[in-house]
Design a protein around this motif. Structure first.
Motif: not given
Lengths: 421, 357
Positions: A41, A50, A57, A78-80
């Motif tokens: 992200f 994004s 999602r 969800v993570t970066d």
């Protein structure tokens, strides 16, 4: 700067303890399928991720609110990972420990590093529009699933479309390929070269230095080459700069095409009016017309549960996200059909994902069939043209040059197999 | 109290010359070493292959760069390329069937050779100009690797590392790979601890402080500058091989770009230039602060039910991370190793106020 020792130690120990805290058990009582969606992200893919992630999602919310699929609810972490390998590998290992059976890194470098791990650990890795193109060969990469048309197929589709425009023959025509000078940018070259021999067109190649924010030296040369068609291949900033330079050099937009990496956001940068006519490859339907997107608008976004800004719903990358999410969910449905009581493991989901057949997500995708040999899903796409407000399809779903593409896929996967022994 | 320092003095020269003259330090090192040795059996796989393994590899690399920057005072912005040369060299050799032990050393030698050629620029330039020369090395190496498909490995530019053995043990799964990285890190650390006690280390220190003064003292700046690049690049190349074999397992050009160089540079600056302990702390902070902050924020947001857009959630940890790095450097410009040294000094004769050493 004064920081007393006590607060320093307190802050330090808080930081040390935090990672050991477990994941929130949201659906402790229900049957769940866990996905690790660690994506970039913040570094390179940024807005692409994004929009893609927002689509994913929103679709998962839609499915969960309807009661899940096959008795299972989807949990998406969800993570970066910032396109950084240590971060991505940590996220992968963490996800695996928490029971994730699928990971979608949406990053070529990360996917490459995760390939050996995913194969070993039997965790399904989705590599849509990223990762190794030869992962389409399911017999070599059982747990790596692109589920989408790779760059070789995209190049094949574009050439086929050009051929159609020229009424069936490209003999003597000149096609210019402008690309970012990275492995990703050079990837379509073998296909373009083989097709050049087969179709009899002349291929001229112009690389630009990454990241491509200055291409002013290249495009006058492109103009002087007097191309019949131009293909430009890049990502992020390189795409908009390429398009701007193409416009500045007066190249006819209706003879310029790119890969799947062109979106409404890029057009805002270039100028919606000016870019009229440019083409791209569409792997799924854009806009809000498809039923799935309509459902999301009504049941998710309309109820204030949307994962991001509402105006992004229905944009190209948003729909790519929904496309991949529908395929993942369809995989879960198939898996639950085969073994309703699980246990939910990588191989369980793998069985499902690899038996998806003639799936169109109610009109969002071309008919997609994933088999144990073909992880690309059939290689169907279409060409769309920017009309100043949206991308309008100018062809039906079609597949082309798959013989050439599969030759390249097999060549590379053979090589992979050889080095694995 | 902890160090039992008050009143105790050495009575033999050997005692004074030890690497760690204080018993407490020796004990601490042994405990840490024992923990690291037992780690695969104590901790979950997540912590071994997600944290400890990269920590050991990046620390080894940072130690190699620290020899050049901290000891010899020669700036280097292309250390990622140095590691890349070693990685590509050794992986190609391994693919040709050369045993890993030899491939690692040859990879190191290859890096050392090429690194020294570019390091020769240091004979004529200093400071920011040398930085530019080494930056040029980074780009030249990147270009050569990604433009010769014979090196980068064909259309997909990915070179798979075949299954390998080290001293007869197959490097598969997280335990053997972890031990290889630990062994290499141990050797590099031991070398770095000892180097400052040798004439080589003292010559480098003299070079760092003032090169012409060193020349007047009879230290050949020509020889030692090149030697510093040689040794540092050798370590970089060998560690690059370890990185490729144990961690990446498939190498591509983008893994050794400027980002890696800057990352390692940041590790030694935050950890402490010229310190052996520093890179260990610096690596931990640079590699794991973003991960921990990210997880912390994610956990906090879930636990307290805070809804925030994913973009904000992804960027906030980076903001905190930047603040953390700046904060540590403001608090102690000499790096994390110095913070530890201050703490240790304080405890040396605690509960008394004054430490002598």
């Amino acid at each position: 700067m004064s920081m007393d020792r006590r607060s320093f130690i307190a802050a330090g120990s808080a930081g040390l303890v935090a990672p050991f805290a477990g994941p929130a058990q949201v659906f402790a009582q229900e049957k769940i399928v866990r996905f690790t969606l660690a994506q970039d992200f913040t570094r390179i893919y940024t807005f692409v991720t994004s929009e893609y992630s927002q689509g994913q999602r929103d679709y998962f919310t839609l499915i969960n609110d309807r009661g899940g699929v096959g008795g299972y609810k989807i949990v998406a972490d969800v993570t970066d990972h910032a396109n950084d390998l240590p971060r991505a590998i940590e996220a992968y290992e963490r996800g695996k420990r928490e029971g994730a059976v699928l990971v979608d890194p949406l990053s070529t470098p990360v996917a490459r590093a995760l390939v050996p791990r995913a194969l070993e650990d039997k965790v399904n890795m989705i590599t849509a529009y990223s990762g190794r193109s030869d992962a389409a060969d399911g017999s070599t990469f059982p747990y790596v699933l692109p589920l989408s048309i790779n760059y070789w197929t995209q190049a094949g589709l574009i050439i086929e479309h050009f051929k159609k425009v020229e009424k069936g023959s490209l003999k003597g025509k000149k096609i210019v390929f402008v690309h970012i000078d990275t492995p990703f940018g050079k990837e379509p070259l073998p296909i373009l070269n083989v097709l050049a021999k087969k179709e009899g067109y002349e291929l001229a190649v112009f690389p630009y230095t990454p990241p491509g924010n200055d291409q002013s030296a290249i495009w006058p040369q492109v103009r002087r080459a007097r191309p019949d068609f131009v293909i430009f291949w890049g990502a992020g900033v390189g795409q908009t700069v390429a398009l701007t330079e193409a416009l500045r050099n007066g190249l006819p937009m209706d003879r310029v095409s790119s890969s799947v990496w062109l979106s409404e956001s890029d057009m805002d940068v270039v100028g919606r009016e000016q870019a009229k006519g440019v083409m791209k490859v569409e792997p799924c339907v854009g806009g809000r017309e498809p039923k799935v997107i309509k459902d999301i608008v009504a049941e998710v976004v309309g109820k204030g549960k949307g994962a991001g800004p509402e105006n992004k719903v229905g944009t190209a990358y948003y729909n790519y996200g929904v496309q991949m999410a529908t395929l993942m969910v369809e995989g879960v449905r198939k898996a639950a059909e085969k073994a309703p009581n699980g246990p939910v493991t990588g191989p369980w989901l793998n069985e499902g994902l690899r038996s998806i057949s003639n799936f169109t997500a109610e009109g969002l995708l071309p008919s997609t069939t994933i088999t144990k040999d073909d992880h690309q899903g059939g290689g169907m796409g279409r060409i769309a043209r920017w009309d100043g407000a949206k991308f309008v399809p100018i062809s039906d779903w079609f597949s082309a040059n798959q013989d050439v593409v599969w030759e390249e896929i097999r060549k590379n996967s053979e090589e992979f197999k050889k080095s694995g022994k | 109290m902890f160090y039992r320092r008050a009143g105790i003095r050495h009575t033999r020269y050997q005692d004074e010359r030890q690497l760690f003259p204080l018993r407490f330090d020796r004990g601490l090192i042994l405990v840490v070493l024992a923990l690291l040795l037992a780690a695969p059996f104590l901790f979950d796989r997540l912590y071994v292959s997600g944290y400890l393994l990269p920590w050991l590899i990046w620390t080894s690399a940072a130690l190699g760069l620290n020899l050049l920057m901290g000891w010899a005072g020669q700036i280097h912005l292309g250390y990622g390329a140095v590691m890349g040369i070693g990685a590509y060299g050794s992986v190609h050799l391994v693919r040709f069937g050369v045993p890993l032990e030899i491939a690692m050393i040859v990879g190191g030698l290859l890096s050392a050779g090429i690194g020294t050629v570019f390091g020769a620029a240091a004979l004529r330039m200093k400071g920011i100009y040398l930085a530019m020369a080494t930056l040029a090395m980074q780009y030249v190496v990147d270009f050569v690797i990604s433009h010769s498909s014979a090196i980068s490995g064909g259309t997909l530019a990915t070179l798979q590392v075949p299954p390998v053995r080290f001293l007869g043990i197959p490097l598969a799964g997280e335990v053997p790979t972890y031990y290889l990285a630990l062994a290499v890190c141990f050797v590099v650390t031991l070398f770095m601890l000892n180097v400052r006690r040798t004439s080589f280390g003292r010559a480098l220190a003299a070079l760092r402080e003032k090169d012409y003064a060193a020349q007047i003292l009879g230290i050949s700046t020509f020889r030692y500058k090149l030697l510093a690049f040689w040794v540092s690049s050798f370590i970089g190349g060998a560690v690059g091989a370890v990185l490729a074999v144990t961690y990446l397992r498939a190498i591509s050009p983008d893994q050794f770009h400027i980002e890696l160089s800057i990352q390692i540079l940041a590790m030694i600056i935050v950890g402490g230039l010229g310190s052996v302990l520093g890179p260990f702390f610096g690596t931990a902070l640079i590699l794991f602060a973003p991960i921990l902050l990210n997880n912390l924020l994610g956990f906090g947001a879930n636990a307290f039910g805070v809804e925030m857009p994913i973009d904000l959630r992804a960027h906030l940890p980076l903001v905190a991370y930047g603040a953390l790095v700046i904060g540590f450097l403001l608090y102690e410009p000499l790096g994390l190793a110095k913070i530890y040294a201050n703490f240790r000094n304080y405890l040396l004769v605690w509960p008394f106020r004054h430490a002598q050493r």
